[in-house]
Each structure stands twice: as C-alpha cells, then as structure tokens.
Write an enzyme that holds these catalytic residues in place. Structure first.
Site, PDB file in Angstrom:
ATOM      1  N   SER A 179       0.824  -1.208   0.000  1.00  0.00           N
ATOM      2  CA  SER A 179       0.000   0.000   0.000  1.00  0.00           C
ATOM      3  C   SER A 179       0.863   1.266   0.000  1.00  0.00           C
ATOM      4  O   SER A 179       1.623   1.479  -0.938  1.00  0.00           O
ATOM      5  CB  SER A 179      -0.975  -0.045   1.172  1.00  0.00           C
ATOM      6  OG  SER A 179      -1.947   0.939   0.994  1.00  0.00           O
ATOM      7  N   ASP A 225      -9.538  -4.478  -5.121  1.00  0.00           N
ATOM      8  CA  ASP A 225      -9.017  -3.422  -4.237  1.00  0.00           C
ATOM      9  C   ASP A 225      -9.877  -2.165  -4.360  1.00  0.00           C
ATOM     10  O   ASP A 225      -9.967  -1.580  -5.442  1.00  0.00           O
ATOM     11  CB  ASP A 225      -7.552  -3.120  -4.621  1.00  0.00           C
ATOM     12  CG  ASP A 225      -6.828  -2.266  -3.589  1.00  0.00           C
ATOM     13  OD1 ASP A 225      -7.484  -1.514  -2.854  1.00  0.00           O
ATOM     14  OD2 ASP A 225      -5.582  -2.360  -3.536  1.00  0.00           O
ATOM     15  N   HIS A 257      -7.373  -5.193  -1.155  1.00  0.00           N
ATOM     16  CA  HIS A 257      -6.236  -4.354  -0.789  1.00  0.00           C
ATOM     17  C   HIS A 257      -5.350  -5.039   0.255  1.00  0.00           C
ATOM     18  O   HIS A 257      -4.136  -4.802   0.292  1.00  0.00           O
ATOM     19  CB  HIS A 257      -6.744  -3.023  -0.219  1.00  0.00           C
ATOM     20  CG  HIS A 257      -5.666  -2.028   0.066  1.00  0.00           C
ATOM     21  ND1 HIS A 257      -4.852  -1.514  -0.923  1.00  0.00           N
ATOM     22  CD2 HIS A 257      -5.236  -1.462   1.228  1.00  0.00           C
ATOM     23  CE1 HIS A 257      -3.984  -0.667  -0.378  1.00  0.00           C
ATOM     24  NE2 HIS A 257      -4.197  -0.624   0.925  1.00  0.00           N
TER      25      HIS A 257
END
Ligand code: 9J3
Ligand code: ZN
Length: 310
Positions: A179, A225, A257
């Site tokens: 991320s 995601d 995600h």
C-alpha cells in the site's frame, strides 16, 4: 528454460565430421562434465553455472510455491532506538554462511500498519536465499515519499551497520512494500537507480507516473481493491514505467487491498522469481516469468515485456 529439439539441419553436418574427431569431441565434453560434477560434489556451496550470484538448487514450480525454500533461516530484531531514519524491524536471513553472501530486500508496511502486517514475507523470501528486512516506519501515518526514504535508510543500516552486514552483497538490493509502502517502493526506486528490483504490493500513491524508474519493477495489484483501485494505482504505475524497462503487472484474482497481509502463494512465487531474476541475475527463474504467466484461478491479468533486456 525451454528446451528446443535440435533442428533438422544439424544431422547432415554431424555426418561430415570424421569418426575420430567426433570421438575426441565426445570425450572432451564428457571430461568437462565429469570435472564440473566433481567440483560441485566436493564443494557443497559451489555452483556449476558461471553466474556468481546464483544461490540454491535449480528451482521448480513446486519449490517457488512452497511455504519455505531450501535455506533454514534465523531472525534478529532491530530496535527503533538503535537506528535512525526508519522505525527498526526484523531481519530474516539464511542461517548458514557456507553459500557466501546474499542479496537483500527491505519491505515496508502500509498506512497505520506495522511490520507484523508483512511478516509472512520474511521467512518466505529469506528461505529462498535473501536477507530480508521487514521494517516499521517512524510513524504509522508516514506518507509514501517518507516510506521510500525509510526503505533506503533501512538498506543502508542493513549493509553498513547491522549484525548480518557481512552476509550481504551490498550491490544486490531490492525493495518491496504494501500500500503506502508500495508507493514508497516506487519512491525508493526512483531515488536510487542502483536498486536491482522493486515490487509494490497493492501500492498506493498520489503520484501515478513513474517514468524516472530504472529498476526492474513487478507491480502487483488486486482485482477487488477498493482502497487503491488498480485503475487509479497499480495500472497507471505499471503503464507509466519506461517501455524500455524490465517490468511486469500482476493483477491478483479474487483479492483485496489487504491480500498482501497474509501468506499468498501467487504473490510469493512471482516475487521470488522477480527477486532471483533481477537481484541475483539468476536466469534459472526466467522460466516462471517468460513467456508471460496466463490468467487463471489466481491471476486476473498479467502484463510484461519478454524476453527481458537486463
Ligand atoms: O497504506 C495504505 O493502506 C494506503 C491506503 C489508504 O488508506 O490511504 C488513504 C490515506
Ligand atoms: Zn511521477
């Protein structure tokens, strides 16, 4: 590596060779092969190939999918109080020193997260023959540019000051992250072109364009995601990387995600292959990257350049 059958025009030429010449060549080849086999047998760490960076036995699909690779690993904790520029972490490394030095990878977690969120990658990658540093960031709110700086500070600590520094080849380094840590992975590669491999995992960044990157990069996104949707993150990251660069885009199927926060065989097998291929120059792993993997149960989409140019 794909094996090709000899093409038809070889046999007439072979018939032109005299029997004695043919026998001499065969004996020479046999002697060389026997010598190579003897050297390998007598020196457990020795590699038959000329690539000095290859480590471990020849890979197979099952060896890169396995939950552990061929190396037993150890780990050591690095306190945030003992370092500057990042938040400490855990170093995972092959226990044995008999195979020489290894390449190294620093891995950053994402926004609000700790090293525990990416810890599964430590032993998973280290057991394949890498020194792996899962880090904490200075604060869990640090943004991607800061996470990039922290990944580089962690690599500098790892190669310059850490207790395992003598086990690492400081010219063979890579970065990964989840991320905002994936966004930081791209920042680190942009800032330090000598890095040999970069792998953002469901990366997040407000900067969508990465034409400055010179490091072979595997962008991994997730089809489901909703935090860093591939259409606005991983896909433009991949597309904006130079077309001349060795790069790939792996979109995980049925993934979110947070898929990179748990042990995942598809992430592992392509990450191991990418790190081996570009940090170790180990072309034995090219077979898992080229021709491009097909979409299937765990891969929604795969793009990349083949053959590789570096
Ligand atoms: O590291 C991340 O999970 C970034 C995704 C995110 O929530 O960013 C919004 C500020
Ligand atoms: Zn940019």
């Amino acid at each position: 590596m794909q094996q090709h059958l000899p093409s038809g025009d070889i046999s007439p030429r072979r018939h032109r060779m005299s029997k004695s010449r043919s026998r001499t060549v065969k004996l020479g080849v046999a002697a060389a092969a026997a010598t190579a086999a003897l050297v390998t047998a007598l020196m457990p760490g020795a590699q038959a190939a000329d690539n000095p960076y290859e480590r471990g036995p020849a890979p197979s699909t099952s060896s890169i999918e396995a939950s552990r690779g061929p190396y037993a690993t150890s780990q050591t904790s690095v306190s945030s109080l003992s370092v500057r520029g990042f938040g400490g972490g855990t170093i995972y490394y092959p226990t044995s020193t008999s195979d020489g030095t290894f390449g190294a990878v620093a891995i950053s977690p994402g926004f609000t997260a700790y090293q525990s969120s990416i810890a599964w990658l430590g032993p998973r990658l280290a057991s394949q023959g890498f020194v792996v540093f899962t880090i904490d960031t200075n604060t869990t709110a640090d943004q991607p540019a800061s996470r990039g700086d922290q990944l580089l500070a962690a690599l500098d600590y790892l190669t310059g000051s850490s207790s395992v520094r003598s086990r690492i080849d400081s010219s063979r380094l890579g970065v990964m992250g989840h991320s905002m840590g994936g966004g930081g992975t791209l920042e680190a590669a942009k800032d330090r072109p000598s890095l040999q491999a970069a792998i953002p995992l469901t990366g997040w960044n407000t900067d969508k364009t990465w034409p400055e990157v010179k490091t072979p990069t595997l962008v991994i996104g997730a089809d489901g995601d909703t935090v860093a949707p591939v259409a606005t993150h991983s896909e433009p990251f991949y597309t904006s990387l130079p077309s001349s660069l060795d790069k790939a885009y792996l979109e995980l199927r049925g993934a979110t995600h947070f898929t990179p926060n748990s042990s995942n065989t598809t992430i592992a097998k392509y990450s191991i292959s990418w790190l081996k291929r570009f940090i170790d120059n180990d072309t034995r792993y090219e077979q898992f990257l080229c021709p491009l993997p097909s979409a299937g149960l765990t891969i929604a989409e795969y793009r990349g350049n083949c053959p590789h140019t570096s």
